[in-house]
Design an enzyme around this catalytic site. Structure first.
Site, PDB file in Angstrom:
ATOM      1  N   ASP A 185       0.816  -1.205   0.000  1.00 39.16           N
ATOM      2  CA  ASP A 185       0.000   0.000   0.000  1.00 39.16           C
ATOM      3  C   ASP A 185       0.854   1.262   0.000  1.00 39.16           C
ATOM      4  O   ASP A 185       0.484   2.264  -0.616  1.00 39.16           O
ATOM      5  CB  ASP A 185      -0.921   0.004   1.224  1.00 39.16           C
ATOM      6  CG  ASP A 185      -2.000  -1.071   1.131  1.00 39.16           C
ATOM      7  OD1 ASP A 185      -2.175  -1.640   0.035  1.00 39.16           O
ATOM      8  OD2 ASP A 185      -2.663  -1.336   2.148  1.00 39.16           O
ATOM      9  N   GLU A 229      -5.825   9.267   4.377  1.00 40.16           N
ATOM     10  CA  GLU A 229      -6.240  10.157   5.458  1.00 40.16           C
ATOM     11  C   GLU A 229      -5.394  11.411   5.553  1.00 40.16           C
ATOM     12  O   GLU A 229      -4.248  11.450   5.097  1.00 40.16           O
ATOM     13  CB  GLU A 229      -6.211   9.443   6.815  1.00 40.16           C
ATOM     14  CG  GLU A 229      -4.846   9.255   7.440  1.00 40.16           C
ATOM     15  CD  GLU A 229      -4.072   8.087   6.875  1.00 40.16           C
ATOM     16  OE1 GLU A 229      -2.912   8.314   6.467  1.00 40.16           O
ATOM     17  OE2 GLU A 229      -4.600   6.961   6.835  1.00 40.16           O
ATOM     18  N   LYS A 244       3.132  15.458  24.188  1.00 38.59           N
ATOM     19  CA  LYS A 244       2.353  16.653  24.509  1.00 38.59           C
ATOM     20  C   LYS A 244       1.071  16.636  23.678  1.00 38.59           C
ATOM     21  O   LYS A 244       1.116  16.475  22.451  1.00 38.59           O
ATOM     22  CB  LYS A 244       3.143  17.926  24.177  1.00 38.59           C
ATOM     23  CG  LYS A 244       4.430  18.091  24.961  1.00 38.59           C
ATOM     24  CD  LYS A 244       4.151  18.615  26.358  1.00 38.59           C
ATOM     25  CE  LYS A 244       5.446  18.988  27.073  1.00 38.59           C
ATOM     26  NZ  LYS A 244       5.196  19.496  28.433  1.00 38.59           N
ATOM     27  N   THR A 246      -9.293   1.465   6.975  1.00 39.14           N
ATOM     28  CA  THR A 246      -8.620   0.258   7.476  1.00 39.14           C
ATOM     29  C   THR A 246      -7.204   0.554   7.966  1.00 39.14           C
ATOM     30  O   THR A 246      -6.486  -0.364   8.354  1.00 39.14           O
ATOM     31  CB  THR A 246      -8.549  -0.816   6.374  1.00 39.14           C
ATOM     32  OG1 THR A 246      -7.923  -0.255   5.212  1.00 39.14           O
ATOM     33  CG2 THR A 246      -9.942  -1.316   6.004  1.00 39.14           C
ATOM     34  N   ALA A 267      -6.972   5.440  10.854  1.00 35.78           N
ATOM     35  CA  ALA A 267      -8.256   5.733  11.495  1.00 35.78           C
ATOM     36  C   ALA A 267      -8.760   4.541  12.306  1.00 35.78           C
ATOM     37  O   ALA A 267      -9.311   4.706  13.397  1.00 35.78           O
ATOM     38  CB  ALA A 267      -9.285   6.138  10.446  1.00 35.78           C
TER      39      ALA A 267
END
Length: 278
Positions: A67, A138, A148, A178, A181
């Site tokens: 991918d 994404e 932080k 998949t 996320a």
């Protein structure tokens, strides 16, 4: 018919298969081009057939890798060229065939026995300007200092959706559901749906949950920690630091990614890969 070939550079088997595919297509009488990076790692291709990926003007690109390789190709090509992915990665959510099926798949492609699967992408605007690549998987807005948290407020179609203190916020397509996320607690989304997943990354408040919105939604994100930089990451391929006051807007891109497919199968293809992943 013209073909481009891109291979995963760190895997010898992928480079060798790339050469076999190149030789098969050349002997069959087709124009075939190889990207510069693949040639660097396996300089056995004819030099006159070597082009930068950005200059590919072909009918199909054969991507031999995982991918990550597909995402790299998608980020660098300027046109919506259909991709045929041959899996040389781990799970290969975006790829279509395994290495032992490569030449059977090429024969079907040449014969026209395939269909095109179009996937939506996301476009990001920084202070109103689109200066970063579109996302197939994404857009991740992340803390610029590990350990932080960041303080974000995000709006959906101008209405306040949530205010979070978290490690970040992930805005994902169904294709990316998949990936990052899902690791943040988001759902698997059927890739045939035109929706967007919004998933807070390790939020302090348990009430800050992932949500799904229509693909035509406009998402605005504001950093409320005005002294803290944030990182914008797109598909794990592009990263940039943003000034704290940067206004981030994410919308549906007018462009799509096109994949060569030989079946319409979604289940159990994706669900079985998810089980192997987790």
């Amino acid at each position: 018919m013209k073909f481009g070939i891109v291979a995963r550079r760190d895997k010898e088997a992928a480079l060798k298969l790339a050469y076999r595919v190149y030789d098969f297509l050349k002997v069959s009488g087709y124009e075939v081009y190889v990207d510069t990076d693949t040639y660097k790692y396996l300089p056995e291709f004819h030099e006159e057939d070597v082009l930068p990926l950005e200059d590919f003007d072909v009918d199909f690109i054969i991507v031999i890798g995982g991918d990550g390789t597909i995402l790299r190709v998608e980020h660098k090509t300027k046109k919506e060229i259909p991709l045929l992915g041959i899996n040389m990665g781990t799970l290969g959510f975006l790829t279509e065939v395994e290495p032992h099926e490569a030449f059977f798949a090429l024969s079907k492609l040449i014969e026209g026995d395939y269909h095109i699967d179009e996937r939506i992408k996301l476009r990001t605007y920084l202070n109103g300007e689109n200066v970063v690549p579109d996302a197939l998987n994404e857009v991740a807005i992340l803390t610029g200092i590990p350990g932080k948290i960041i303080h974000l407020r995000y709006y959906i179609d101008e209405g306040l959706a949530d205010e979070i203190r978290a490690d970040g916020l992930i805005v994902s397509t169904p294709t990316g559901s998949t990936g990052y996320a899902m690791s943040a607690g988001g759902p698997f989304v059927d890739p045939r749906l035109d929706v967007i997943v919004i998933a807070p990354l390790a939020p302090i408040a348990l009430s800050s949950r992932p949500m799904i919105v229509p693909s035509y939604t406009k998402i605005d994100v504001r950093n409320l920690a005005v002294t803290r930089e944030i990182i914008l990451a797109i598909d794990g391929q592009f990263y940039t630091y943003l000034e704290p006051e940067t206004e981030i807007t994410i919308r549906l891109s007018p462009r799509k990614t096109k994949f060569v497919r030989f079946t319409n199968e979604v289940y159990p293809k994706y669900t079985m890969k998810i089980k192997r992943k987790f």
